[in-house]
Design a protein around this motif. Structure first.
Motif, PDB file in Angstrom:
ATOM      1  N   PRO A  17      -3.633  11.152   1.107  1.00 28.41           N
ATOM      2  CA  PRO A  17      -4.227   9.865   0.683  1.00 28.41           C
ATOM      3  C   PRO A  17      -5.927  10.181   0.563  1.00 28.41           C
ATOM      4  O   PRO A  17      -6.616   9.591  -0.139  1.00 28.41           O
ATOM      5  CB  PRO A  17      -4.190   8.919   1.807  1.00 28.41           C
ATOM      6  N   LYS A  53      -4.918   1.463  -2.513  1.00 28.07           N
ATOM      7  CA  LYS A  53      -5.611   0.380  -1.870  1.00 28.07           C
ATOM      8  C   LYS A  53      -5.810  -0.690  -3.009  1.00 28.07           C
ATOM      9  O   LYS A  53      -5.617  -1.679  -2.968  1.00 28.07           O
ATOM     10  CB  LYS A  53      -6.676   0.518  -1.179  1.00 28.07           C
ATOM     11  N   GLY A  87      -5.663   7.508  -1.897  1.00 29.58           N
ATOM     12  CA  GLY A  87      -5.609   6.351  -0.837  1.00 29.58           C
ATOM     13  C   GLY A  87      -6.506   5.028  -1.422  1.00 29.58           C
ATOM     14  O   GLY A  87      -5.865   4.132  -1.280  1.00 29.58           O
ATOM     15  N   GLN A  88      -7.592   5.437  -2.144  1.00 25.17           N
ATOM     16  CA  GLN A  88      -8.233   4.378  -2.663  1.00 25.17           C
ATOM     17  C   GLN A  88      -7.815   3.703  -3.902  1.00 25.17           C
ATOM     18  O   GLN A  88      -7.689   2.511  -3.846  1.00 25.17           O
ATOM     19  CB  GLN A  88      -9.800   4.666  -2.864  1.00 25.17           C
ATOM     20  N   LEU A  91       1.036   4.044  -2.737  1.00 27.13           N
ATOM     21  CA  LEU A  91       0.798   5.471  -2.742  1.00 27.13           C
ATOM     22  C   LEU A  91       1.997   6.398  -2.806  1.00 27.13           C
ATOM     23  O   LEU A  91       1.578   7.464  -3.568  1.00 27.13           O
ATOM     24  CB  LEU A  91       0.325   5.542  -0.951  1.00 27.13           C
ATOM     25  N   TYR A 118       0.944  -1.317  -0.126  1.00 26.02           N
ATOM     26  CA  TYR A 118       0.075   0.023  -0.041  1.00 26.02           C
ATOM     27  C   TYR A 118       0.848   1.154   0.021  1.00 26.02           C
ATOM     28  O   TYR A 118       0.711   1.996  -0.733  1.00 26.02           O
ATOM     29  CB  TYR A 118      -0.876  -0.021   1.244  1.00 26.02           C
ATOM     30  N   ASP A 119       1.889   1.055   0.855  1.00 26.52           N
ATOM     31  CA  ASP A 119       2.842   2.517   0.866  1.00 26.52           C
ATOM     32  C   ASP A 119       3.254   2.522  -0.343  1.00 26.52           C
ATOM     33  O   ASP A 119       3.719   3.747  -0.950  1.00 26.52           O
ATOM     34  CB  ASP A 119       3.675   2.441   2.152  1.00 26.52           C
ATOM     35  N   ALA A 128      -2.571  -1.931  -4.680  1.00 27.65           N
ATOM     36  CA  ALA A 128      -1.802  -3.100  -3.569  1.00 27.65           C
ATOM     37  C   ALA A 128      -2.705  -4.363  -3.396  1.00 27.65           C
ATOM     38  O   ALA A 128      -1.949  -5.168  -3.266  1.00 27.65           O
ATOM     39  CB  ALA A 128      -1.943  -2.308  -2.159  1.00 27.65           C
ATOM     40  N   SER A 129      -3.955  -4.454  -3.909  1.00 25.97           N
ATOM     41  CA  SER A 129      -4.691  -5.547  -3.833  1.00 25.97           C
ATOM     42  C   SER A 129      -4.276  -6.643  -4.894  1.00 25.97           C
ATOM     43  O   SER A 129      -4.702  -7.858  -4.434  1.00 25.97           O
ATOM     44  CB  SER A 129      -6.177  -5.351  -4.119  1.00 25.97           C
TER      45      SER A 129
END
Length: 79
Positions: A28, A73, A69-70, A8, A4-5, A76-77
């Motif tokens: 985010p 995410k 941020g979304q 981002l 995630y980071d 990252a998924s």
């Protein structure tokens, strides 16, 4: 650094490079529309995310007011 980071950081760096907004000022919670995204910028960012993380971020997600941020995410998924 988690995925995630990493996502981002990639997104905020992309915004800085392509839109001229300092990465440290992009939170985010910032909505892409409020940052000045249009359809073309959304397509370009979506392609960059897909190339780096192997996930197709829905263009509609960008168009419908997703936050930075979304998007991170969603990217990252895939990992």
């Amino acid at each position: 650094m988690g995925v995630y980071d990493e996502a981002l950081t990639m997104i905020t760096t992309w915004i800085e490079t392509n839109m001229g907004l300092p990465a440290d000022t992009v939170s985010p919670d910032a909505r892409l529309a409020h940052l000045g995204f249009d359809y073309l910028l959304g397509e370009e960012l979506s392609t960059a995310i897909e190339m780096k993380f192997g996930v197709d971020v829905l263009d509609t997600m960008i168009e419908e007011g997703a936050t930075v941020g979304q998007l991170a995410k969603a990217a990252a998924s895939a990992s």
